[in-house]
Design an enzyme around this catalytic site. Structure first.
Site, PDB file in Angstrom:
ATOM      1  N   ILE A  35      -7.219   3.540  -2.979  1.00 13.05           N
ATOM      2  CA  ILE A  35      -8.335   2.635  -3.278  1.00 13.05           C
ATOM      3  C   ILE A  35      -8.421   1.509  -2.256  1.00 13.05           C
ATOM      4  O   ILE A  35      -9.488   0.947  -2.051  1.00 13.05           O
ATOM      5  CB  ILE A  35      -8.267   2.080  -4.724  1.00 13.05           C
ATOM      6  CG1 ILE A  35      -7.002   1.262  -4.984  1.00 13.05           C
ATOM      7  CG2 ILE A  35      -8.357   3.204  -5.742  1.00 13.05           C
ATOM      8  CD1 ILE A  35      -6.952   0.699  -6.401  1.00 13.05           C
ATOM      9  N   SER A  52      -1.924  -3.135 -13.049  1.00 12.02           N
ATOM     10  CA  SER A  52      -2.125  -1.858 -13.744  1.00 12.02           C
ATOM     11  C   SER A  52      -2.077  -2.109 -15.234  1.00 12.02           C
ATOM     12  O   SER A  52      -1.423  -3.061 -15.697  1.00 12.02           O
ATOM     13  CB  SER A  52      -1.023  -0.877 -13.371  1.00 12.02           C
ATOM     14  OG  SER A  52      -1.026   0.219 -14.257  1.00 12.02           O
ATOM     15  N   TYR A  85       8.307   0.043 -12.612  1.00 15.12           N
ATOM     16  CA  TYR A  85       6.949  -0.059 -12.056  1.00 15.12           C
ATOM     17  C   TYR A  85       6.090  -0.951 -12.972  1.00 15.12           C
ATOM     18  O   TYR A  85       5.407  -1.872 -12.489  1.00 15.12           O
ATOM     19  CB  TYR A  85       6.333   1.346 -11.925  1.00 15.12           C
ATOM     20  CG  TYR A  85       4.880   1.346 -11.510  1.00 15.12           C
ATOM     21  CD1 TYR A  85       4.506   1.115 -10.189  1.00 15.12           C
ATOM     22  CD2 TYR A  85       3.866   1.558 -12.445  1.00 15.12           C
ATOM     23  CE1 TYR A  85       3.176   1.101  -9.813  1.00 15.12           C
ATOM     24  CE2 TYR A  85       2.533   1.556 -12.079  1.00 15.12           C
ATOM     25  CZ  TYR A  85       2.187   1.327 -10.758  1.00 15.12           C
ATOM     26  OH  TYR A  85       0.863   1.307 -10.383  1.00 15.12           O
ATOM     27  N   LYS A 104       4.226  -4.619 -12.315  1.00 13.75           N
ATOM     28  CA  LYS A 104       2.793  -4.847 -12.530  1.00 13.75           C
ATOM     29  C   LYS A 104       2.575  -6.028 -13.483  1.00 13.75           C
ATOM     30  O   LYS A 104       1.555  -6.720 -13.400  1.00 13.75           O
ATOM     31  CB  LYS A 104       2.141  -3.556 -13.052  1.00 13.75           C
ATOM     32  CG  LYS A 104       2.128  -2.441 -11.999  1.00 13.75           C
ATOM     33  CD  LYS A 104       1.093  -2.704 -10.921  1.00 13.75           C
ATOM     34  CE  LYS A 104       1.535  -2.477  -9.522  1.00 13.75           C
ATOM     35  NZ  LYS A 104       0.491  -2.785  -8.522  1.00 13.75           N
ATOM     36  N   SER A 139      -4.960   9.312  -6.494  1.00 17.25           N
ATOM     37  CA  SER A 139      -4.607   8.753  -5.183  1.00 17.25           C
ATOM     38  C   SER A 139      -3.255   9.320  -4.757  1.00 17.25           C
ATOM     39  O   SER A 139      -2.797  10.307  -5.301  1.00 17.25           O
ATOM     40  CB  SER A 139      -4.546   7.231  -5.261  1.00 17.25           C
ATOM     41  OG  SER A 139      -3.392   6.845  -5.988  1.00 17.25           O
TER      42      SER A 139
HETATM   43  N1  NAP Z   1      -3.413   5.394  -8.860  1.00 14.17           N
HETATM   44  C1  NAP Z   1      -3.491   4.868 -10.062  1.00 14.17           C
HETATM   45  O1  NAP Z   1      -3.773   5.587 -11.038  1.00 14.17           O
HETATM   46  C2  NAP Z   1      -3.221   3.402 -10.276  1.00 14.17           C
HETATM   47  C3  NAP Z   1      -3.274   2.903 -11.585  1.00 14.17           C
HETATM   48  C4  NAP Z   1      -3.052   1.544 -11.780  1.00 14.17           C
HETATM   49  C5  NAP Z   1      -2.781   0.719 -10.696  1.00 14.17           C
HETATM   50  N2  NAP Z   1      -2.703   1.221  -9.434  1.00 14.17           N
HETATM   51  C6  NAP Z   1      -2.413   0.299  -8.320  1.00 14.17           C
HETATM   52  O2  NAP Z   1      -3.413   0.415  -7.340  1.00 14.17           O
HETATM   53  C7  NAP Z   1      -2.897  -0.014  -6.071  1.00 14.17           C
HETATM   54  C8  NAP Z   1      -3.305   0.980  -4.990  1.00 14.17           C
HETATM   55  O3  NAP Z   1      -2.685   2.214  -5.255  1.00 14.17           O
HETATM   56  P1  NAP Z   1      -3.309   3.642  -4.932  1.00 14.17           P
HETATM   57  O4  NAP Z   1      -3.497   4.334  -6.227  1.00 14.17           O
HETATM   58  O5  NAP Z   1      -4.439   3.517  -4.005  1.00 14.17           O
HETATM   59  O6  NAP Z   1      -2.009   4.328  -4.249  1.00 14.17           O
HETATM   60  P2  NAP Z   1      -1.744   4.934  -2.798  1.00 14.17           P
HETATM   61  O7  NAP Z   1      -2.801   5.921  -2.461  1.00 14.17           O
HETATM   62  O8  NAP Z   1      -0.326   5.404  -2.861  1.00 14.17           O
HETATM   63  O9  NAP Z   1      -1.864   3.674  -1.820  1.00 14.17           O
HETATM   64  C9  NAP Z   1      -0.867   2.676  -1.823  1.00 14.17           C
HETATM   65  C10 NAP Z   1      -0.911   1.896  -0.534  1.00 14.17           C
HETATM   66  O10 NAP Z   1       0.145   0.913  -0.559  1.00 14.17           O
HETATM   67  C11 NAP Z   1       0.824   0.984   0.686  1.00 14.17           C
HETATM   68  N3  NAP Z   1       2.205   0.510   0.653  1.00 14.17           N
HETATM   69  C12 NAP Z   1       3.259   1.020  -0.025  1.00 14.17           C
HETATM   70  N4  NAP Z   1       4.370   0.361   0.288  1.00 14.17           N
HETATM   71  C13 NAP Z   1       4.045  -0.578   1.208  1.00 14.17           C
HETATM   72  C14 NAP Z   1       4.759  -1.555   1.935  1.00 14.17           C
HETATM   73  N5  NAP Z   1       6.086  -1.689   1.819  1.00 14.17           N
HETATM   74  N6  NAP Z   1       4.091  -2.352   2.797  1.00 14.17           N
HETATM   75  C15 NAP Z   1       2.758  -2.226   2.943  1.00 14.17           C
HETATM   76  N7  NAP Z   1       2.023  -1.330   2.298  1.00 14.17           N
HETATM   77  C16 NAP Z   1       2.655  -0.493   1.446  1.00 14.17           C
HETATM   78  C17 NAP Z   1       0.771   2.452   1.064  1.00 14.17           C
HETATM   79  O11 NAP Z   1       1.074   2.618   2.441  1.00 14.17           O
HETATM   80  P3  NAP Z   1       1.759   3.991   2.984  1.00 14.17           P
HETATM   81  O12 NAP Z   1       0.670   5.014   3.039  1.00 14.17           O
HETATM   82  O13 NAP Z   1       2.293   3.629   4.327  1.00 14.17           O
HETATM   83  O14 NAP Z   1       2.819   4.351   2.018  1.00 14.17           O
HETATM   84  C18 NAP Z   1      -0.670   2.748   0.708  1.00 14.17           C
HETATM   85  O15 NAP Z   1      -1.520   2.318   1.732  1.00 14.17           O
HETATM   86  C19 NAP Z   1      -1.378  -0.146  -6.263  1.00 14.17           C
HETATM   87  O16 NAP Z   1      -1.038  -1.499  -6.398  1.00 14.17           O
HETATM   88  C20 NAP Z   1      -1.127   0.594  -7.560  1.00 14.17           C
HETATM   89  O17 NAP Z   1       0.019   0.102  -8.225  1.00 14.17           O
HETATM   90  C21 NAP Z   1      -2.945   2.543  -9.202  1.00 14.17           C
END
Ligand code: NAP
Ligand code: NAG
Ligand code: NAG
Length: 322
Positions: free
Chosen positions: A52, A174, A206, A210, A241
């Site tokens: 996202i 989250s 996790y 959050k 994602s």
């Molecule tokens: N997916 C869901 O259903 C869901 C639900 C609730 C909340 N969220 C929250 O939404 C947010 C975005 O997640 P997403 O679903 O888009 O997941 P994602 O596709 O895994 O993207 C996560 C991003 O965070 C980056 N990241 C991880 N560790 C890092 C670090 N040490 N330094 C800098 N960047 C780092 C990743 O980079 P790399 O590619 O280099 O690893 C990636 O760009 C997160 O905070 C997650 O907790 C997601």
């Protein structure tokens, strides 16, 4: 074709059709309706090389903002940079290396940013990780990346945000924060929110991280009273994602059919972040938590003044801010 085969295809067709309608009516969720243009504004989106975060960056760049992609991998960041530029048809997009799992990297990023950029109008704390381990500084990985890295980053950029007000800090939390708890004893002894590496322990930690995001936003809003900086936390929805990339293959296989129908795609998943970043008139809701582009009530533990202050002070120590 045999009757069996026709029936089978009919049923498959119906399931896909119902799934499609269900997805569009229920799963998709509300959209950010703001038509704000952002020419002359600068925004940072952490973790914007995928998921996202990348969709958020594309949307903000399309609106004319200068967008800083703050990502840990140079390689993945530069691939995303080309994609964001192409999809937004904007040249005002920059990659800057940021590893939230390294306090040194956060400081270097902030110095570099403050030196090379003039403004900061929006800070989007989006990056997140679902993985056990330790950061470079010996902090629990999810505590260190999801909370402490963003805590330090926000604090180092706060003066710039204040000078550029009205400005906003948006932190992606989250709905899982509802299951979170903050074990201050464990934080003091292990620099981690919890220990253990089983599936449930990982999910627990996790969720704890959050909850830190929500409490951080609660306390930050208080500290920002009287300034033109406001802040929000949010649940983006259940999104298809890369977040579960480090989960077991069995879990990933089980999740696949579910995510297809019941999870939002990343573009839909970016909408609540965009709402918090752009919607006019929500300044009075600073410190609050959003989901499906709507402000939500929090359980007492997620707006606990004492816990939020305690977490802030502990975070100052663990991030080396004091
Ligand atoms: N997916 C869901 O259903 C869901 C639900 C609730 C909340 N969220 C929250 O939404 C947010 C975005 O997640 P997403 O679903 O888009 O997941 P994602 O596709 O895994 O993207 C996560 C991003 O965070 C980056 N990241 C991880 N560790 C890092 C670090 N040490 N330094 C800098 N960047 C780092 C990743 O980079 P790399 O590619 O280099 O690893 C990636 O760009 C997160 O905070 C997650 O907790 C997601
Ligand atoms: C979001 O809100 C809309 C309208 O209020 C509702 O129809 C939809 O089911 C909600 N979606 C989610 C995922 O909560
Ligand atoms: C997590 O998943 C990514 C992408 O599949 C992989 O590159 C990385 O090595 C994994 N990390 C761990 C500790 O399993």
């Amino acid at each position: 074709m045999s009757d069996m085969m026709s029936y089978f295809l009919l049923i498959v067709g119906c399931v896909i059709g119902i799934g499609y309608i269900f997805h569009n009516l229920v799963v998709k969720g509300n959209r950010c309706t703001s038509t704000a243009k952002l020419h002359g504004k600068t925004v940072i989106v952490t973790g914007s090389n995928t998921g996202i975060g990348k969709k958020t960056a594309i949307n903000l760049a399309t609106r004319g903002a200068r967008v800083i992609l703050a990502c840990r991998s140079q390689q993945r960041g530069e691939i995303a940079l080309a994609e964001v530029m192409e999809e937004s048809r904007s040249k005002e997009v920059v990659f800057m290396q940021l590893d939230l799992g390294s306090l040194k990297s956060v400081r270097t990023f902030a110095e570099n940013f403050l030196k090379t950029e003039d403004r900061l109008d929006l800070l989007i704390n989006n990056a997140g990780i679902l993985l056990q381990g330790k950061t470079e500084d010996g902090l629990g990985m999810m505590f260190g990346v999801n909370h402490i890295g963003h805590f330090l980053l926000t604090n180092l950029l706060l003066e710039r945000l204040k000078t550029c007000g009205p400005s906003r800090v948006v932190t992606v939390s989250s709905v899982g924060h509802n299951f979170g708890k903050i074990d201050f004893k464990c934080l003091n002894t292990h620099k981690a929110l919890g220990t253990g590496t089983s599936f449930w322990q990982t999910m627990q930690i996790y969720s704890d991280s959050k909850l830190c995001n929500v409490l951080f936003t609660h306390e930050l809003a208080k500290r920002l009273q009287g300034t033109k900086v406001t802040c929000y936390s949010l649940h983006p929805g259940a999104i298809n994602s890369e977040l579960s990339r480090n989960s077991s293959n069995v879990l990933k296989a089980l999740l696949k059919p579910i995510t297809a129908f019941f999870f939002k795609n990343t573009e839909q998943g970016a909408q609540t972040t965009l709402h918090c970043a752009l919607q006019d008139g929500i300044e009075g809701l600073s410190g609050r938590y959003f989901s499906n582009c709507t402000v939500r009530d929090l359980y007492p533990k997620a707006k606990d003044d004492v816990a939020a202050k305690k977490l802030w002070e502990l975070s100052e120590r663990h991030s080396g801010l004091v």
